[in-house]
Design a protein around this motif. Structure first.
Motif, PDB file in Angstrom:
ATOM      1  N   GLN A  85      -7.174 -56.938 100.704  1.00 35.56           N
ATOM      2  CA  GLN A  85      -6.815 -55.371 100.820  1.00 35.56           C
ATOM      3  C   GLN A  85      -5.861 -54.898 101.909  1.00 35.56           C
ATOM      4  O   GLN A  85      -6.158 -55.148 103.127  1.00 35.56           O
ATOM      5  N   HIS A  86      -4.581 -54.846 101.671  1.00 33.22           N
ATOM      6  CA  HIS A  86      -3.487 -54.657 102.367  1.00 33.22           C
ATOM      7  C   HIS A  86      -3.140 -53.184 102.653  1.00 33.22           C
ATOM      8  O   HIS A  86      -2.449 -52.791 103.452  1.00 33.22           O
ATOM      9  N   PHE A  87      -3.492 -52.227 101.929  1.00 35.11           N
ATOM     10  CA  PHE A  87      -3.195 -50.697 102.195  1.00 35.11           C
ATOM     11  C   PHE A  87      -4.346 -49.984 101.847  1.00 35.11           C
ATOM     12  O   PHE A  87      -5.288 -50.217 101.105  1.00 35.11           O
ATOM     13  N   ILE A  88      -4.454 -48.999 102.737  1.00 37.44           N
ATOM     14  CA  ILE A  88      -5.361 -47.678 102.328  1.00 37.44           C
ATOM     15  C   ILE A  88      -4.650 -46.534 102.470  1.00 37.44           C
ATOM     16  O   ILE A  88      -3.997 -46.165 103.566  1.00 37.44           O
ATOM     17  N   ILE A  89      -4.642 -45.749 101.357  1.00 39.95           N
ATOM     18  CA  ILE A  89      -3.801 -44.428 101.268  1.00 39.95           C
ATOM     19  C   ILE A  89      -4.850 -43.179 101.843  1.00 39.95           C
ATOM     20  O   ILE A  89      -5.582 -43.211 100.646  1.00 39.95           O
ATOM     21  N   PRO A  90      -4.713 -42.817 102.799  1.00 40.44           N
ATOM     22  CA  PRO A  90      -5.750 -41.491 102.868  1.00 40.44           C
ATOM     23  C   PRO A  90      -5.380 -40.374 102.022  1.00 40.44           C
ATOM     24  O   PRO A  90      -4.231 -40.080 101.662  1.00 40.44           O
ATOM     25  N   GLN A  91      -6.317 -39.654 101.803  1.00 42.98           N
ATOM     26  CA  GLN A  91      -6.224 -38.250 100.853  1.00 42.98           C
ATOM     27  C   GLN A  91      -6.168 -37.012 101.867  1.00 42.98           C
ATOM     28  O   GLN A  91      -7.165 -37.018 102.692  1.00 42.98           O
ATOM     29  N   MET A  92      -5.414 -36.035 101.619  1.00 42.23           N
ATOM     30  CA  MET A  92      -5.701 -34.731 102.456  1.00 42.23           C
ATOM     31  C   MET A  92      -6.815 -33.781 102.005  1.00 42.23           C
ATOM     32  O   MET A  92      -6.789 -33.968 100.557  1.00 42.23           O
ATOM     33  N   ALA A  93      -7.392 -33.338 102.627  1.00 42.68           N
ATOM     34  CA  ALA A  93      -8.644 -32.671 102.062  1.00 42.68           C
ATOM     35  C   ALA A  93      -8.110 -31.246 101.505  1.00 42.68           C
ATOM     36  O   ALA A  93      -8.372 -30.876 100.415  1.00 42.68           O
ATOM     37  N   LEU A 105       3.036 -44.127 103.610  1.00 47.19           N
ATOM     38  CA  LEU A 105       2.066 -45.296 103.349  1.00 47.19           C
ATOM     39  C   LEU A 105       2.079 -45.458 101.712  1.00 47.19           C
ATOM     40  O   LEU A 105       2.372 -46.677 101.152  1.00 47.19           O
ATOM     41  N   THR A 106       2.251 -44.368 100.958  1.00 46.84           N
ATOM     42  CA  THR A 106       2.222 -44.477  99.627  1.00 46.84           C
ATOM     43  C   THR A 106       3.506 -45.111  99.137  1.00 46.84           C
ATOM     44  O   THR A 106       3.710 -46.128  98.275  1.00 46.84           O
ATOM     45  N   ASP A 107       4.725 -44.484  99.646  1.00 39.31           N
ATOM     46  CA  ASP A 107       6.083 -45.268  99.231  1.00 39.31           C
ATOM     47  C   ASP A 107       6.029 -46.690  99.732  1.00 39.31           C
ATOM     48  O   ASP A 107       6.925 -47.590  99.072  1.00 39.31           O
ATOM     49  N   ALA A 108       5.516 -46.978 100.893  1.00 41.01           N
ATOM     50  CA  ALA A 108       5.478 -48.493 101.344  1.00 41.01           C
ATOM     51  C   ALA A 108       4.688 -49.406 100.501  1.00 41.01           C
ATOM     52  O   ALA A 108       5.165 -50.371 100.348  1.00 41.01           O
ATOM     53  N   LYS A 109       3.467 -48.681  99.727  1.00 38.50           N
ATOM     54  CA  LYS A 109       3.027 -49.627  99.160  1.00 38.50           C
ATOM     55  C   LYS A 109       3.717 -49.912  97.775  1.00 38.50           C
ATOM     56  O   LYS A 109       3.633 -50.782  97.079  1.00 38.50           O
ATOM     57  N   ARG A 110       4.248 -48.770  97.300  1.00 36.93           N
ATOM     58  CA  ARG A 110       5.110 -48.866  95.994  1.00 36.93           C
ATOM     59  C   ARG A 110       5.973 -49.897  96.025  1.00 36.93           C
ATOM     60  O   ARG A 110       6.525 -50.830  95.230  1.00 36.93           O
ATOM     61  N   ARG A 111       6.923 -49.807  97.375  1.00 33.35           N
ATOM     62  CA  ARG A 111       8.106 -50.709  97.549  1.00 33.35           C
ATOM     63  C   ARG A 111       7.569 -52.103  97.564  1.00 33.35           C
ATOM     64  O   ARG A 111       8.051 -53.176  97.260  1.00 33.35           O
ATOM     65  N   GLN A 112       6.210 -52.183  98.314  1.00 29.60           N
ATOM     66  CA  GLN A 112       5.636 -53.694  98.355  1.00 29.60           C
ATOM     67  C   GLN A 112       5.213 -54.530  97.139  1.00 29.60           C
ATOM     68  O   GLN A 112       5.160 -55.346  96.874  1.00 29.60           O
ATOM     69  N   TRP A 113       4.754 -53.476  96.092  1.00 31.50           N
ATOM     70  CA  TRP A 113       3.907 -53.736  94.930  1.00 31.50           C
ATOM     71  C   TRP A 113       4.619 -53.318  93.593  1.00 31.50           C
ATOM     72  O   TRP A 113       4.165 -53.421  92.709  1.00 31.50           O
ATOM     73  N   GLY A 114       5.733 -52.881  94.089  1.00 31.42           N
ATOM     74  CA  GLY A 114       6.497 -52.478  92.622  1.00 31.42           C
ATOM     75  C   GLY A 114       6.099 -51.143  92.518  1.00 31.42           C
ATOM     76  O   GLY A 114       6.224 -50.123  93.158  1.00 31.42           O
ATOM     77  N   SER A 115       5.897 -50.866  91.018  1.00 32.51           N
ATOM     78  CA  SER A 115       5.389 -49.513  90.490  1.00 32.51           C
ATOM     79  C   SER A 115       3.908 -49.495  90.316  1.00 32.51           C
ATOM     80  O   SER A 115       3.645 -48.660  89.455  1.00 32.51           O
ATOM     81  N   SER A 170      12.861 -56.250  98.017  1.00 35.42           N
ATOM     82  CA  SER A 170      14.391 -55.445  97.669  1.00 35.42           C
ATOM     83  C   SER A 170      14.471 -54.984  96.124  1.00 35.42           C
ATOM     84  O   SER A 170      15.286 -54.103  95.912  1.00 35.42           O
ATOM     85  N   GLU A 171      14.003 -55.627  95.243  1.00 29.06           N
ATOM     86  CA  GLU A 171      14.281 -55.377  93.921  1.00 29.06           C
ATOM     87  C   GLU A 171      13.584 -54.035  93.507  1.00 29.06           C
ATOM     88  O   GLU A 171      14.099 -53.357  92.558  1.00 29.06           O
ATOM     89  N   SER A 172      12.670 -53.383  94.174  1.00 26.26           N
ATOM     90  CA  SER A 172      11.948 -52.197  93.940  1.00 26.26           C
ATOM     91  C   SER A 172      12.224 -51.160  94.890  1.00 26.26           C
ATOM     92  O   SER A 172      11.990 -49.960  94.837  1.00 26.26           O
ATOM     93  N   SER A 173      13.439 -51.138  95.781  1.00 29.04           N
ATOM     94  CA  SER A 173      13.674 -50.357  96.723  1.00 29.04           C
ATOM     95  C   SER A 173      14.097 -49.034  96.107  1.00 29.04           C
ATOM     96  O   SER A 173      13.764 -47.991  96.803  1.00 29.04           O
ATOM     97  N   ASP A 174      15.189 -49.009  95.182  1.00 26.61           N
ATOM     98  CA  ASP A 174      15.682 -47.764  94.624  1.00 26.61           C
ATOM     99  C   ASP A 174      15.044 -47.425  93.267  1.00 26.61           C
ATOM    100  O   ASP A 174      15.895 -46.608  92.620  1.00 26.61           O
TER     101      ASP A 174
END
Length: 684
Positions: A245-253, A350-360, A414-418
């Motif tokens: 488990q490498h990411f935890i994405i908290p949610q706003m109340a 955090l959300t976008d870091a996970k997207r870039r790390q794991w693609g889509s 790098s493949e999923s950056s943009d």
């Protein structure tokens, strides 16, 4: 740390007992007052953490204890340990000194100017380069000698140096040898746990293959330090990296902002950033998290019965001179975010870091495919979510304050950056790959230029010190070689009867941002700002004539064997040297607007020195030295004038500074030759 050990500890900067803070990247312990100054320097100079109220990784705390116990502070105060420094009036701060200006000036000189760090001797035939130092670091990390590696890093060794023969980095070697404390030190100085060797293996792979499982797990934590720190700031939890488990994405109340068109537009802009832009933004937010958490610890540990002085306030991130003014302005705007706005930005990162790390694998808006080249880099990337209202008081989060590094890797593919969630075409893949390759090439080029510029500064310092030493010796000699009567040249002699290094003024010079004059306490003189365009260079023949001095002399009569008085030449050389010192101080402090006034002063001094010599000297050495002297001065003025007129961009400013330093070096070299030749001829 036990109470018995703590009782013997003193502040590294003022020797106050029982220091409660640590500077992670300097390897020293500091008291509350000195810590307030360290915080004002910025994390690029000093990364401070509380010894008992911050959440330390055990190996990192052990690294600090080892460095402090083995005398790491002597690295930053090397010249102060020399008894001869008492002659120059330099001394260490003490607990009774005022915070302003005494302790502040000392700490800035110690850590920003590196005024007391040992400078390795540099000769033309045996110069110590950053590459040499990095190779020494590569060899040293296999041992447990932390202070040696810290000393090499302080001199310019690169933590991410890739050894061309060994095919790996220092962190690979430390991981293979099981040196967890060395790995912690390298990570603080920006070493990348995900870097690959020539065989495609990372330091984590090295540690696992060598059976150092604890070290391998710690390297994984360091690899995700940025996102882990942001997550812990919001929810007080860390991902379980051991179980994948490498990411935890908290949610706003309260998700009202997430439903607005304003927030959606901000997220789209965030997702359209290139990897490099996104990493810069994430690092800036990381620094702001560190500032806010350190503020919380600071307020919780201070004696609130005492008056709060200005030293306790760090209202926004201090300026980092290595960053552009646009980025520094954007970093400071982060302090204006309310707790809710800042939390929203952190979650988006955090959300976008996970997207870039794991693609889509994470949710992202449809149709948000943007070309990173279309981004307007002149505006801060996160203006769209900034608040114009003053930030609310940030709620304290217990006593947790995690550490960070100056260089933090987001670790994105790098493949999923943009790209959004749509399918990836071959053409899109190749475009992204080409852009990444070009960016990496530019980064490597800038790193080489930076290393070369550092070498030039060290070489220039050594040359000027040598020249001043020779001038000091010659001042006390008559043409026959006998000493002058005492006091003959007292107006030119620094206190203590020795030549002053160009970096010595860093210990006493006022740190000024909004002033237009520099005060040198050792010389006891005030250098007034030199007005631009006061000098008409057309009135001087050496700048008007297109011919070198030697050729111009041939058209004006017979050769002249007479040479000026040695004392006059030394006096003019000292004037040139003093002006070059002022120029180099401006270069070291990145005050590029001072280049042109300094160059004009140097040109006037060069003109006066050249006027001492006959128009056509019979000595070939004198002719060539005069030619080098005047042509270098003319070239220096031209470079500074172009710099002032065209205002080079930040990426080119190092190249401009390198050219200016080279011209100054040639002027000093020519002046030294003229002093040597004149002294020799007059003595004969």
């Amino acid at each position: 740390m036990s109470k018995r050990v703590r009782s013997r500890e003193v502040c590294a900067d003022c020797s106050a007992p029982e220091p409660r803070w640590a500077s992670v990247n300097r390897g020293v312990l500091i008291c509350d007052e000195c810590c307030s100054i360290h915080r004002g320097l910025g994390r690029h100079s000093s990364q401070v953490r509380h010894l008992s109220h911050s959440g330390w990784p055990p190996s990192q705390l052990q690294m600090i204890q080892t460095l402090y116990g083995n005398g790491a502070n002597s690295i930053w105060e090397h010249s102060l340990l020399d008894p001869s420094t008492s002659v120059s009036g330099k001394r260490k701060a003490n607990p009774q000194d005022r915070v302003h200006p005494n302790k502040t000036e000392f700490i800035k000189a110690k850590y920003q100017m590196l005024a007391y760090v040992h400078r390795m001797p540099c000769r033309e035939d045996d110069s110590v380069t950053a590459k040499d130092l990095s190779k020494q670091l590569h060899s040293s990390v296999r041992t447990g000698n932390l202070e040696t590696c810290l000393r090499l890093l302080s001199l310019g060794a690169q933590a991410n140096f890739f050894h061309p023969e060994k095919g790996n980095s220092p962190l690979h070697i430390a991981a293979k040898a099981g040196q967890i404390l060395q790995a912690e030190l390298l990570a603080v100085y920006g070493a990348d746990p995900g870097a690959l060797d020539s065989s495609g293996k990372s330091p984590i792979d090295y540690a696992r293959q060598a059976g150092h499982q604890e070290l391998a797990e710690r390297l994984v934590e360091i690899q995700y330090e940025l996102t882990d720190r942001l997550t812990f700031y919001l929810c007080g939890r860390r991902p379980d990296h051991r179980n994948g488990q490498h990411f935890i994405i908290p949610q706003m109340a309260d998700s009202s902002l997430d439903l607005s068109e304003f927030a959606k537009a901000a997220k789209k802009k965030l997702q359209s950033l290139s990897n490099h832009q996104f990493e810069e933004l994430a690092m800036d937010v990381y620094d702001e998290v560190d500032r806010r958490e350190t503020d919380a610890v600071w307020l919780a540990t201070q004696n609130h019965s005492a008056l709060v002085t200005e030293t306790t306030v760090v209202p926004f991130l201090p300026v980092n001179p290595e960053y552009s003014s646009t980025r520094n302005q954007g970093r400071q705007k982060l302090a204006r975010f309310s707790a809710h706005e800042f939390a929203t930005l952190v979650i988006d990162i955090l959300t976008d870091a996970k997207r870039r790390q794991w693609g889509s694998s994470c949710e992202s808006p449809k149709g948000s495919r943007h070309n990173s080249e279309s981004q307007d880099n002149d505006q801060p990337d996160y203006d769209s979510v900034a608040s114009d209202e003053e930030s609310a008081q940030e709620a304290t989060r217990g006593d947790s304050c995690n550490d960070g590094r100056t260089k933090v890797n987001v670790n994105m593919s790098s493949e999923s950056s943009d790209l959004s969630d749509g399918p990836i075409t071959v053409q899109e893949f190749m475009e992204v790959k080409t852009a990444l390759t070009a960016s990496e090439a530019k980064i490597q080029q800038l790193l080489k230029v930076n290393c070369h510029l550092s070498d030039e500064l060290r070489s220039m310092q050594s040359k000027l010190n040598s020249l001043q030493t020779e001038n000091t010796t010659l001042r006390w000699q008559t043409p026959s070689g006998q000493p002058h009567p005492q006091g003959s040249f007292s107006r030119h002699t620094p206190r203590g009867g020795r030549a002053m290094s160009m970096y010595e003024t860093g210990s006493t010079a006022k740190q000024y941002t909004h002033r237009t004059e520099a005060v040198s306490q050792e010389d006891g003189v005030v250098l007034q700002p030199f007005p631009t365009n006061v000098i008409d260079f057309d009135s001087y023949s050496i700048f008007r004539s297109p011919l070198p001095v030697s050729e111009a002399g041939e058209a004006n009569g017979e050769e002249d064997a007479t040479l000026p008085c040695t004392e006059d030449v030394i006096c003019k050389t000292e004037q040139i040297t003093k002006n070059i010192q002022e120029l180099l101080r401006a270069a070291q402090e990145t005050k590029h607007e001072s280049f042109l006034p300094c160059s004009e002063k140097i040109c006037v001094a060069v003109t006066e020195m050249a006027a001492l010599f006959p128009k056509r000297p019979s000595s070939e050495t004198v002719r060539s030295s005069l030619c080098l002297l005047t042509s270098s001065a003319s070239r220096l003025h031209g470079e500074c004038q172009k710099s002032a007129e065209h205002a080079p961009c930040p990426s080119d400013i190092q190249l401009v500074t390198q050219q200016v330093i080279q011209c100054a070096y040639d002027i000093a070299k020519a002046a030294k030759q003229l002093v040597t030749v004149t002294t020799k001829e007059n003595n004969n």
